[in-house]
Design a protein around this motif. Structure first.
Motif, PDB file in Angstrom:
ATOM      1  N   CYS A   9      49.187  75.483  49.800  1.00 30.97           N
ATOM      2  CA  CYS A   9      49.222  74.436  48.744  1.00 30.97           C
ATOM      3  C   CYS A   9      47.936  73.654  48.738  1.00 30.97           C
ATOM      4  O   CYS A   9      46.999  73.309  47.603  1.00 30.97           O
ATOM      5  CB  CYS A   9      50.135  73.322  48.809  1.00 30.97           C
ATOM      6  N   ALA A  10      47.381  73.477  49.929  1.00 35.43           N
ATOM      7  CA  ALA A  10      45.912  72.824  49.950  1.00 35.43           C
ATOM      8  C   ALA A  10      44.789  73.626  49.575  1.00 35.43           C
ATOM      9  O   ALA A  10      43.822  73.044  48.961  1.00 35.43           O
ATOM     10  CB  ALA A  10      45.676  72.397  51.579  1.00 35.43           C
ATOM     11  N   ARG A  11      44.987  74.822  49.851  1.00 39.32           N
ATOM     12  CA  ARG A  11      43.684  75.876  49.282  1.00 39.32           C
ATOM     13  C   ARG A  11      43.576  75.993  47.807  1.00 39.32           C
ATOM     14  O   ARG A  11      42.358  75.886  47.435  1.00 39.32           O
ATOM     15  CB  ARG A  11      44.232  77.224  49.839  1.00 39.32           C
ATOM     16  N   VAL A  12      44.887  75.977  47.020  1.00 40.68           N
ATOM     17  CA  VAL A  12      44.534  76.069  45.613  1.00 40.68           C
ATOM     18  C   VAL A  12      44.346  74.798  44.959  1.00 40.68           C
ATOM     19  O   VAL A  12      44.194  74.819  43.773  1.00 40.68           O
ATOM     20  CB  VAL A  12      46.023  76.895  45.073  1.00 40.68           C
ATOM     21  N   GLY A  27      45.912  68.927  55.514  1.00 40.70           N
ATOM     22  CA  GLY A  27      45.014  68.909  54.554  1.00 40.70           C
ATOM     23  C   GLY A  27      45.420  67.894  53.128  1.00 40.70           C
ATOM     24  O   GLY A  27      44.515  67.868  52.532  1.00 40.70           O
ATOM     25  N   PHE A  28      46.354  67.022  53.801  1.00 38.84           N
ATOM     26  CA  PHE A  28      46.703  65.901  52.779  1.00 38.84           C
ATOM     27  C   PHE A  28      46.639  64.493  53.047  1.00 38.84           C
ATOM     28  O   PHE A  28      46.576  64.243  54.366  1.00 38.84           O
ATOM     29  CB  PHE A  28      48.054  66.342  52.192  1.00 38.84           C
ATOM     30  N   GLU A  29      46.477  63.527  52.190  1.00 38.35           N
ATOM     31  CA  GLU A  29      46.429  62.166  52.352  1.00 38.35           C
ATOM     32  C   GLU A  29      47.219  61.511  51.208  1.00 38.35           C
ATOM     33  O   GLU A  29      47.757  61.928  50.583  1.00 38.35           O
ATOM     34  CB  GLU A  29      45.055  61.675  52.503  1.00 38.35           C
ATOM     35  N   GLN A  30      47.383  60.204  51.702  1.00 41.82           N
ATOM     36  CA  GLN A  30      47.957  59.183  50.738  1.00 41.82           C
ATOM     37  C   GLN A  30      49.484  59.702  50.357  1.00 41.82           C
ATOM     38  O   GLN A  30      50.003  59.636  49.730  1.00 41.82           O
ATOM     39  CB  GLN A  30      47.322  59.172  49.456  1.00 41.82           C
ATOM     40  N   ILE A  31      50.055  60.204  51.588  1.00 43.05           N
ATOM     41  CA  ILE A  31      51.369  60.708  51.648  1.00 43.05           C
ATOM     42  C   ILE A  31      52.470  59.637  51.519  1.00 43.05           C
ATOM     43  O   ILE A  31      52.562  58.612  52.322  1.00 43.05           O
ATOM     44  CB  ILE A  31      51.682  61.566  52.626  1.00 43.05           C
ATOM     45  N   GLY A  70      51.414  63.066  47.511  1.00 40.83           N
ATOM     46  CA  GLY A  70      50.381  62.908  48.247  1.00 40.83           C
ATOM     47  C   GLY A  70      49.162  63.596  47.714  1.00 40.83           C
ATOM     48  O   GLY A  70      49.328  64.178  46.554  1.00 40.83           O
ATOM     49  N   ALA A  71      48.075  63.596  48.046  1.00 42.95           N
ATOM     50  CA  ALA A  71      46.794  64.000  47.589  1.00 42.95           C
ATOM     51  C   ALA A  71      46.158  65.094  48.625  1.00 42.95           C
ATOM     52  O   ALA A  71      46.165  64.805  49.721  1.00 42.95           O
ATOM     53  CB  ALA A  71      45.715  63.066  47.035  1.00 42.95           C
ATOM     54  N   ARG A  72      45.450  66.153  47.746  1.00 47.19           N
ATOM     55  CA  ARG A  72      44.608  66.860  48.588  1.00 47.19           C
ATOM     56  C   ARG A  72      43.480  66.204  49.301  1.00 47.19           C
ATOM     57  O   ARG A  72      42.776  65.389  48.547  1.00 47.19           O
ATOM     58  CB  ARG A  72      44.097  67.986  47.791  1.00 47.19           C
ATOM     59  N   ALA A  73      43.083  66.160  50.467  1.00 47.10           N
ATOM     60  CA  ALA A  73      41.946  65.419  50.985  1.00 47.10           C
ATOM     61  C   ALA A  73      40.829  65.856  50.544  1.00 47.10           C
ATOM     62  O   ALA A  73      40.588  67.002  50.080  1.00 47.10           O
ATOM     63  CB  ALA A  73      41.996  65.610  52.574  1.00 47.10           C
TER      64      ALA A  73
END
Length: 228
Positions: free
Chosen positions: A134-137, A206-210, A225-228
């Motif tokens: 998910c973080a990659r794409v 690799g995510f933040e604001q979760i 959340g969002a991708r960092a």
């Protein structure tokens, strides 16, 4: 309950075959067994993405396309992916659909402005690998929304939910569709990490604001959340 869960090495095959079997009546049972609340849960997931009109959004484990339809209604350009040929054959959406593995997404890096996944986290064989994909794409800053079942925090609600989810759902599912499949679905919550651990796991990949919120008096959960 654990006897209903496949061995790790068999999980992907068993789950794929199960969804192939139930595809034809999957939407009907979703509406029946959640009293239609799943419709609002999916729309909440779509709203949480906060994407612009025309944004390209991937729906992983898209099934019959419910989230793809909601994404398109919100102005997104949806693409769905699922590994069950039966579910894809039963889909009702104009979005392009791909048969593929959520642990090896067939898309370039940073190719989506948003990502959704509805009621599938517990079906993956390796959650960490899924989060990595998910973080990659996703583009940096792009948001995700993971929707899944949960246990109500209130003891009374949890007791009522337990009777419904673990006793009534398999019976109704067996009458309308496939009893073993609808016994697996409640049992499969054992695969889900507890809330705090789930949030930590997502952040580690690799995510933040979760953020985590409960829906339907705690019968469902939405993690965003969002991708960092």
């Amino acid at each position: 309950m654990t006897s209903l869960l496949p061995h790790a090495e068999d999980k992907a095959r068993v789950v794929e075959q199960m969804f192939d079997r139930v595809a034809g009546r999957y939407d009907l049972l979703n509406r029946m067994l959640t009293f239609g609340m799943d419709i609002g849960w999916r729309r909440a997931a779509v709203r949480s993405l906060r994407t612009d009109s025309g944004a390209r959004v991937l729906d992983v484990a898209c099934g019959t396309g419910d989230l793809c339809r909601d994404l398109e209604s919100a102005g997104a350009v949806a693409i769905g992916i699922d590994f069950s040929a039966g579910m894809l054959a039963s889909a009702h959406t104009t979005a392009p659909l791909v048969r593929g593995d959520a642990l090896r997404l067939p898309f370039p890096d940073a190719s989506f402005a948003g990502l959704t996944c509805g009621f599938a986290l517990r079906n993956f064989t390796a959650l960490g690998t899924f989060f990595d994909e998910c973080a990659r794409v996703l583009r940096p800053g792009a948001r995700f929304a993971f929707l899944d079942v949960a246990e109500p925090p209130n003891p009374i609600a949890r007791a009522v939910h337990g009777v419904w989810f673990r006793r009534v759902v398999p019976i109704v599912g067996g009458i309308v569709s496939d009893r073993r499949a609808y016994a697996y679905l409640p049992a499969s919550t054992a695969y889900l990490p507890q809330t705090a651990q789930l949030v930590l796991d997502i952040a580690h990949h690799g995510f933040e604001q979760i953020e985590h919120r409960v829906l339907g008096a705690g019968a469902a959960q939405l993690v965003t959340g969002a991708r960092a």
